[in-house]
Design a protein around this motif. Structure first.
Motif, PDB file in Angstrom:
ATOM      1  N   SER A  15       0.827  -1.217   0.000  1.00 21.72           N
ATOM      2  CA  SER A  15       0.000   0.000   0.000  1.00 21.72           C
ATOM      3  C   SER A  15       0.852   1.254   0.000  1.00 21.72           C
ATOM      4  O   SER A  15       0.535   2.240  -0.672  1.00 21.72           O
ATOM      5  CB  SER A  15      -0.939  -0.004   1.210  1.00 21.72           C
ATOM      6  OG  SER A  15      -1.881  -1.064   1.124  1.00 21.72           O
ATOM      7  N   LEU A  33       2.428   1.833  -3.430  1.00 23.87           N
ATOM      8  CA  LEU A  33       1.433   2.240  -4.431  1.00 23.87           C
ATOM      9  C   LEU A  33       1.157   3.736  -4.448  1.00 23.87           C
ATOM     10  O   LEU A  33       0.726   4.278  -5.467  1.00 23.87           O
ATOM     11  CB  LEU A  33       0.114   1.508  -4.178  1.00 23.87           C
ATOM     12  CG  LEU A  33      -0.221   0.292  -5.043  1.00 23.87           C
ATOM     13  CD1 LEU A  33      -1.605  -0.214  -4.706  1.00 23.87           C
ATOM     14  CD2 LEU A  33      -0.114   0.621  -6.526  1.00 23.87           C
ATOM     15  N   ALA A  67       1.481   6.170  -7.596  1.00 27.65           N
ATOM     16  CA  ALA A  67       1.587   5.362  -8.809  1.00 27.65           C
ATOM     17  C   ALA A  67       0.899   6.031 -10.001  1.00 27.65           C
ATOM     18  O   ALA A  67       0.004   6.868  -9.841  1.00 27.65           O
ATOM     19  CB  ALA A  67       0.987   3.976  -8.578  1.00 27.65           C
ATOM     20  N   ALA A 116      -6.453   4.259  -3.757  1.00 27.28           N
ATOM     21  CA  ALA A 116      -5.157   3.621  -3.558  1.00 27.28           C
ATOM     22  C   ALA A 116      -4.010   4.631  -3.512  1.00 27.28           C
ATOM     23  O   ALA A 116      -2.859   4.245  -3.298  1.00 27.28           O
ATOM     24  CB  ALA A 116      -4.903   2.602  -4.668  1.00 27.28           C
ATOM     25  N   PHE A 140      -3.105   6.786  -6.094  1.00 22.33           N
ATOM     26  CA  PHE A 140      -2.446   7.014  -7.382  1.00 22.33           C
ATOM     27  C   PHE A 140      -2.344   8.509  -7.667  1.00 22.33           C
ATOM     28  O   PHE A 140      -3.173   9.298  -7.220  1.00 22.33           O
ATOM     29  CB  PHE A 140      -3.241   6.363  -8.520  1.00 22.33           C
ATOM     30  CG  PHE A 140      -2.990   4.886  -8.693  1.00 22.33           C
ATOM     31  CD1 PHE A 140      -2.755   4.363  -9.951  1.00 22.33           C
ATOM     32  CD2 PHE A 140      -3.015   4.017  -7.611  1.00 22.33           C
ATOM     33  CE1 PHE A 140      -2.536   3.008 -10.125  1.00 22.33           C
ATOM     34  CE2 PHE A 140      -2.799   2.664  -7.763  1.00 22.33           C
ATOM     35  CZ  PHE A 140      -2.556   2.144  -9.030  1.00 22.33           C
ATOM     36  N   VAL A 195      -5.946  -1.629  -9.828  1.00 24.42           N
ATOM     37  CA  VAL A 195      -5.309  -1.647  -8.505  1.00 24.42           C
ATOM     38  C   VAL A 195      -4.992  -3.073  -8.083  1.00 24.42           C
ATOM     39  O   VAL A 195      -3.931  -3.348  -7.514  1.00 24.42           O
ATOM     40  CB  VAL A 195      -6.185  -0.923  -7.456  1.00 24.42           C
ATOM     41  CG1 VAL A 195      -5.612  -1.122  -6.059  1.00 24.42           C
ATOM     42  CG2 VAL A 195      -6.269   0.569  -7.777  1.00 24.42           C
ATOM     43  N   PHE A 235      -1.823  -3.971  -9.906  1.00 23.08           N
ATOM     44  CA  PHE A 235      -0.639  -3.336  -9.325  1.00 23.08           C
ATOM     45  C   PHE A 235      -0.231  -4.009  -8.021  1.00 23.08           C
ATOM     46  O   PHE A 235       0.957  -4.280  -7.798  1.00 23.08           O
ATOM     47  CB  PHE A 235      -0.899  -1.847  -9.096  1.00 23.08           C
ATOM     48  CG  PHE A 235      -0.590  -0.983 -10.290  1.00 23.08           C
ATOM     49  CD1 PHE A 235       0.669  -0.435 -10.452  1.00 23.08           C
ATOM     50  CD2 PHE A 235      -1.551  -0.729 -11.249  1.00 23.08           C
ATOM     51  CE1 PHE A 235       0.968   0.367 -11.556  1.00 23.08           C
ATOM     52  CE2 PHE A 235      -1.277   0.071 -12.349  1.00 23.08           C
ATOM     53  CZ  PHE A 235      -0.012   0.612 -12.507  1.00 23.08           C
ATOM     54  N   ARG A 236      -1.190  -4.286  -7.152  1.00 25.58           N
ATOM     55  CA  ARG A 236      -0.862  -4.897  -5.865  1.00 25.58           C
ATOM     56  C   ARG A 236      -0.180  -6.252  -6.074  1.00 25.58           C
ATOM     57  O   ARG A 236       0.801  -6.584  -5.397  1.00 25.58           O
ATOM     58  CB  ARG A 236      -2.107  -5.055  -4.992  1.00 25.58           C
ATOM     59  CG  ARG A 236      -2.738  -3.742  -4.544  1.00 25.58           C
ATOM     60  CD  ARG A 236      -3.779  -3.984  -3.440  1.00 25.58           C
ATOM     61  NE  ARG A 236      -3.129  -4.408  -2.205  1.00 25.58           N
ATOM     62  CZ  ARG A 236      -2.660  -3.583  -1.273  1.00 25.58           C
ATOM     63  NH1 ARG A 236      -2.780  -2.266  -1.434  1.00 25.58           N
ATOM     64  NH2 ARG A 236      -2.094  -4.049  -0.183  1.00 25.58           N
ATOM     65  N   ILE A 290       3.370  -5.910  -7.700  1.00 28.55           N
ATOM     66  CA  ILE A 290       4.318  -5.405  -6.693  1.00 28.55           C
ATOM     67  C   ILE A 290       4.758  -6.536  -5.783  1.00 28.55           C
ATOM     68  O   ILE A 290       5.946  -6.682  -5.449  1.00 28.55           O
ATOM     69  CB  ILE A 290       3.686  -4.249  -5.881  1.00 28.55           C
ATOM     70  CG1 ILE A 290       3.561  -2.994  -6.748  1.00 28.55           C
ATOM     71  CG2 ILE A 290       4.518  -3.951  -4.632  1.00 28.55           C
ATOM     72  CD1 ILE A 290       2.761  -1.878  -6.097  1.00 28.55           C
ATOM     73  N   ARG A 301       8.959   1.581  -7.087  1.00 31.17           N
ATOM     74  CA  ARG A 301       8.356   2.919  -7.249  1.00 31.17           C
ATOM     75  C   ARG A 301       8.809   3.567  -8.556  1.00 31.17           C
ATOM     76  O   ARG A 301       8.039   4.260  -9.221  1.00 31.17           O
ATOM     77  CB  ARG A 301       8.727   3.819  -6.069  1.00 31.17           C
ATOM     78  CG  ARG A 301       7.978   3.497  -4.778  1.00 31.17           C
ATOM     79  CD  ARG A 301       8.120   4.618  -3.769  1.00 31.17           C
ATOM     80  NE  ARG A 301       7.488   4.258  -2.502  1.00 31.17           N
ATOM     81  CZ  ARG A 301       8.140   3.751  -1.464  1.00 31.17           C
ATOM     82  NH1 ARG A 301       9.449   3.554  -1.533  1.00 31.17           N
ATOM     83  NH2 ARG A 301       7.503   3.452  -0.350  1.00 31.17           N
TER      84      ARG A 301
END
Length: 312
Positions: free
Chosen positions: A18, A21, A24, A52, A54, A276, A279-280, A283, A297
Motif C-alpha cells: 500500500s 502504491l 503510482a 489507492a 495514485f 489496482v 498493481f498490488r 508489486i 516505485r
C-alpha cells in the motif's frame, strides 16, 4: 505438512504494498465507455485509483481518443487527486494515419500517440490477434483495413512522417502500438531523426514479437521506455494461471533496466479484474524477485511521470 501463513507477516506485506502504491501512475487503463466490454467507467477508474493513492492514469481505447473525455473529470473530480490523460490511437476508426486527428488530440491535451494497434497489419496477421478473437466487441463491427507505416520501398510513409513531425513539435509520446518489432525499429529511427524524444513500447513480447535482445537495443539506441502489462504476469479471476512466470518478468526488467521499465495495468476489461488489483499483485511479485521499494516505485511512478514530462 501444510504451511502456516503468519497473519502478521502477511499484513505487514500488504501494508508495504500500500505504501509503495502511493503516487503510482497507470499508463494503460482500459475503462469505458467502449465498444469493448469494460468493468468500470472512467470516473469509477479515477475513484479506484484515488482510493489507492495514485497520482495519475492514462486511459486507452483502441477505437477513439479519450482525450476530450478527460477534460471534464479533471475539472469536476479534481478532489480525487488523480490526473487523467489519454492519447490518439491511429486505427481505422480515427482515419488511420490521420494528421488532423493527431492535431485535434494534441490541441486538447493528448499526451500520447499510438501507432495502429488493432488495425495494424501485424495485429491482424498475428495468431494472437483477430483470428484469436482479439478484439472482442460488444456488437459486431466491420473488418479492419490493415495498416502499416512502411511503404512498398521499405521506407516510412510520408503521412507517418508528418505525424512524427507533429509529435516532435509538441513533445508528446510516441508508442509503437501493435506494429511488428521490425516496423517499430524503422518508425523509431525516423522519429528520432525528426526530433521525437519520448518513445514507448507496449507489451513488447505480446503480438510485437520482440526478444530480450530487441528490448536491450530499443533502450540503448532510442532511450525508449518499455512497458509491461501487469495482467500478463499475475493470476486473474478469469485465468487462474499467469501467461508468463515471475522469472520472465524479471528477465524483461533486466533487459530493459529498471530505469527504462514501466509497469502498467492493461486492465479494466470485463472479467480481467481492475488496475489496482493488478498493481498490488505485481508489486508482490517484484518484492518476491528481490526488487527494492525504490526500484518498484521507479517502475510504477517515477518512470511514467518522466515519460509524461512531469517531475516526481
Amino acid at each position: 505438512m501444510a504451511t502456516t501463513i503468519d497473519p502478521e507477516v502477511d499484513e505487514a506485506l500488504e501494508e508495504r504494498i500500500s505504501r509503495i502504491l502511493v503516487g503510482a501512475v497507470d499508463l494503460h487503463c482500459h475503462s469505458g465507455p467502449s465498444v469493448m466490454p469494460r468493468a468500470f467507467n472512467h470516473i469509477e477508474a479515477m475513484e479506484e485509483a484515488s482510493e489507492a493513492g495514485f497520482r495519475a492514469m492514462l486511459i486507452k481505447d483502441h477505437y477513439y481518443s479519450a482525450t476530450p473525455i478527460t477534460v471534464m473529470p479533471n475539472e469536476t473530480h479534481k478532489h480525487l487527486g488523480v490526473e487523467v490523460f489519454s492519447g490518439v490511437p491511429l486505427n481505422n476508426s480515427v482515419g488511420g494515419f490521420n494528421k488532423h486527428a493527431v492535431d485535434h488530440g494534441i490541441a486538447l491535451g493528448a499526451k500520447l500517440i499510438w501507432m495502429p494497434t488493432f488495425s495494424s497489419k501485424n495485429h491482424i496477421d498475428s495468431p494472437f490477434g483477430v483470428s484469436a478473437g482479439f478484439p472482442h466487441t460488444s456488437k459486431p463491427m466491420i473488418p479492419f483495413d490493415p495498416l502499416t507505416p512502411i511503404d512498398e520501398n521499405g521506407q516510412v510513409k510520408d503521412a507517418v512522417k508528418e505525424i512524427l513531425d507533429m509529435i516532435a513539435q509538441h513533445d508528446v509520446i510516441l508508442s509503437g502500438g501493435h506494429l511488428h518489432i521490425s516496423e517499430i525499429f524503422k518508425v523509431f529511427e525516423e522519429a528520432k531523426a525528426r526530433g521525437v524524444k519520448r518513445l514507448l513500447v507496449n507489451h513488447p513480447t505480446f503480438i510485437l514479437e520482440a526478444t530480450h535482445d530487441h528490448i536491450r537495443q530499443l533502450v540503448a539506441e532510442f532511450d525508449a521506455y518499455i512497458e509491461h502489462s501487469l495482467c500478463m504476469y499475475i493470476e486473474l479471476t478469469r485465468r487462474p494461471k499467469a501467461m508468463y512466470p515471475p522469472e520472465e518478468l524479471d528477465a524483461l526488467i533486466k533487459a530493459g533496466t529498471v530505469d527504462r521499465t514501466i509497469l502498467a495495468s492493461d486492465m479494466g476489461q470485463v472479467n480481467n479484474d481492475k488496475p489496482v488489483y493488478g498493481f498490488r499483485n505485481v508489486i508482490k511479485e517484484c518484492i518476491g524477485l528481490g526488487y527494492s521499494d525504490e526500484d518498484i516505485r521507479k517502475m510504477i511512478s517515477g518512470n511514467p511521470l518522466r515519460l509524461l514530462g512531469f517531475e516526481e
